[in-house]
Design an enzyme around this catalytic site. Structure first.
Site, short mmCIF file in Angstrom:
data_model
loop_
_atom_site.label_atom_id
_atom_site.label_comp_id
_atom_site.label_asym_id
_atom_site.label_seq_id
_atom_site.Cartn_x
_atom_site.Cartn_y
_atom_site.Cartn_z
CB SER A 183 -0.94 -0.04 1.22
OG SER A 183 -1.81 1.07 1.20
CG HIS A 235 -4.27 -0.85 -0.95
ND1 HIS A 235 -3.89 -0.81 0.37
CD2 HIS A 235 -4.89 -2.04 -1.12
CE1 HIS A 235 -4.29 -1.92 0.98
NE2 HIS A 235 -4.89 -2.68 0.09
CG ASP A 255 -5.63 -5.51 2.32
OD1 ASP A 255 -6.14 -6.60 2.63
OD2 ASP A 255 -5.60 -5.08 1.15
#
Length: 377
Positions: A10, A37, A129
């Site tokens: 991310s 992401h 995540d």
């Protein structure tokens, strides 16, 4: 194809991915899948960026295509990336951890399809995540690799992974590529994982949700116990899942870890406060308008009554404005940062830290948009 390699990142992830991939070798006997992401409305130039230093071909994943060893496949914006035994699938299924693409769906699908042949790699990023997905990889007999948090631009995701998973390797990004080359060349363990049929059943249901094959109240109830909170994505009821990481899923399919649920509810609370502020300001204007109309008709007592009610509403507005000034930014709760709980011998305990997400436009505070100015095009 000896192995399948999964990478999740991310914020700060572009730099980490670049370091990892340039350490690989041509002809690697493994397919590599990458989820980073990115905002859903952006054009994903990540393949062009990564291809500059990667000795393997890099491309966007395509729905239904057969994947090949020695190639890096990148999840496109606004699509989850899932894999089966020889194909990859793209899905605009429900967001997980407030993201699409999300890391957990990829890792989970690979754990089911490849078991001990899967290698999961968690790199720099905010919140957590990838943790639940790495648990699935590890429980299925695969290998868990985590970027050393001190080496990550945003250590949240590596910290979370180390908190919940007994990682096989924890290294700086520059050392992960050569490690992957060695892992692909070594024999794959034939040890049978402990009985995880009940976990695999849940993972299969979750993969089916992302592939739009299911998504009902009954299906969500099979994943866990009803939890007294609402989904911040859609407002539906949530079920708590217990598979190693505190997670929640609603019957429409949205899934969140506990930390993402806290962040999502915080954002929903702020949005509700702004909505209340708008309604109260509109009420105050209407009360004054009615009072003014009454005054024009000579109804002075009625005008004064409406003016008092408007003044009272204005006091509520002022209170709400002060409250909104005190609302912490999304991702700004330092109590959500994980410390300790790490399983890798010889690695020092991590202290709690204050996250520093940006303007809230992306819940993961991703790297700057990968537009032409970064890709050189």
């Amino acid at each position: 194809m000896r192995r399948i390699i999964l990478m999740g990142a991310s914020s700060g992830g572009t730099e980490a991915l670049t370091e990892v991939l340039k350490g690989l070798r041509p002809g690697l006997a493994a397919a590599i899948f990458v989820v980073r992401h990115v905002p859903g409305d952006s054009v994903n130039f990540l393949p062009q960026l990564l291809a500059r230093d990667c000795p393997l071909p890099v491309c966007l994943a395509a729905n239904g295509e057969t994947f090949r060893a020695g190639t890096v496949y990148v999840a496109p914006a606004d699509h989850h990336l899932l894999v089966d035994t020889d194909q990859m699938f793209l899905s605009r299924g429900p967001r997980e951890n407030r993201a699409r693409p999300a890391i957990d769906p990829l890792f989970r699908s690979a754990a089911l399809a490849f078991g001990p042949r899967a290698v999961g790699v968690v790199l720099s990023g905010s919140l957590d995540d990838g943790t639940a997905g790495l648990v699935a990889v590890k429980r299925s007999g695969g290998i868990a690799v985590v970027q050393e948090p001190a080496d990550a631009l945003n250590p949240d995701m590596p910290q979370s992974a180390l908190h919940y998973v007994e990682a096989d390797h924890c290294l700086p990004a520059a050392e992960i590529g050569p490690l992957l080359v060695r892992l692909v060349a070594t024999e794959i363990s034939t040890a049978v994982p402990e009985a995880i049929e009940h976990l695999q059943a849940g993972w299969r249901r979750e993969v089916a949700i992302q592939r739009h094959e299911t998504g009902t109240v009954a299906g969500a109830a099979e994943l866990g116990e009803l939890f007294p909170a609402s989904c911040p994505e859609c407002g539906g009821p949530l079920w708590e899942m217990k598979d190693g990481v505190p997670r929640y899923r609603c019957h429409t399919g949205h899934a969140l870890t506990a930390r993402h649920l806290v962040e999502g509810l915080g954002q929903a609370a702020e949005e509700a406060l702004w909505a209340a502020l708008r309604v109260l300001e509109e009420r105050s204007r209407m009360l004054r308008r009615i009072g003014q109309q009454d005054a024009e008709r000579g109804r002075d007592a009625s005008q004064r009554a409406f003016a008092e009610r408007a003044a009272e509403t204005d006091r509520y507005v002022a209170t709400l404005r002060e409250l909104l000034k005190a609302v912490p930014p999304v991702g700004g709760d330092s109590s959500l940062a994980l410390g300790g709980g790490r399983h890798v011998p010889g690695v020092p305990v991590i202290e709690e830290r204050q996250t520093d997400d940006t303007d809230g436009s992306d819940p993961h505070a991703t790297d700057p948009p990968l537009g032409p100015e970064l890709s050189g095009s």
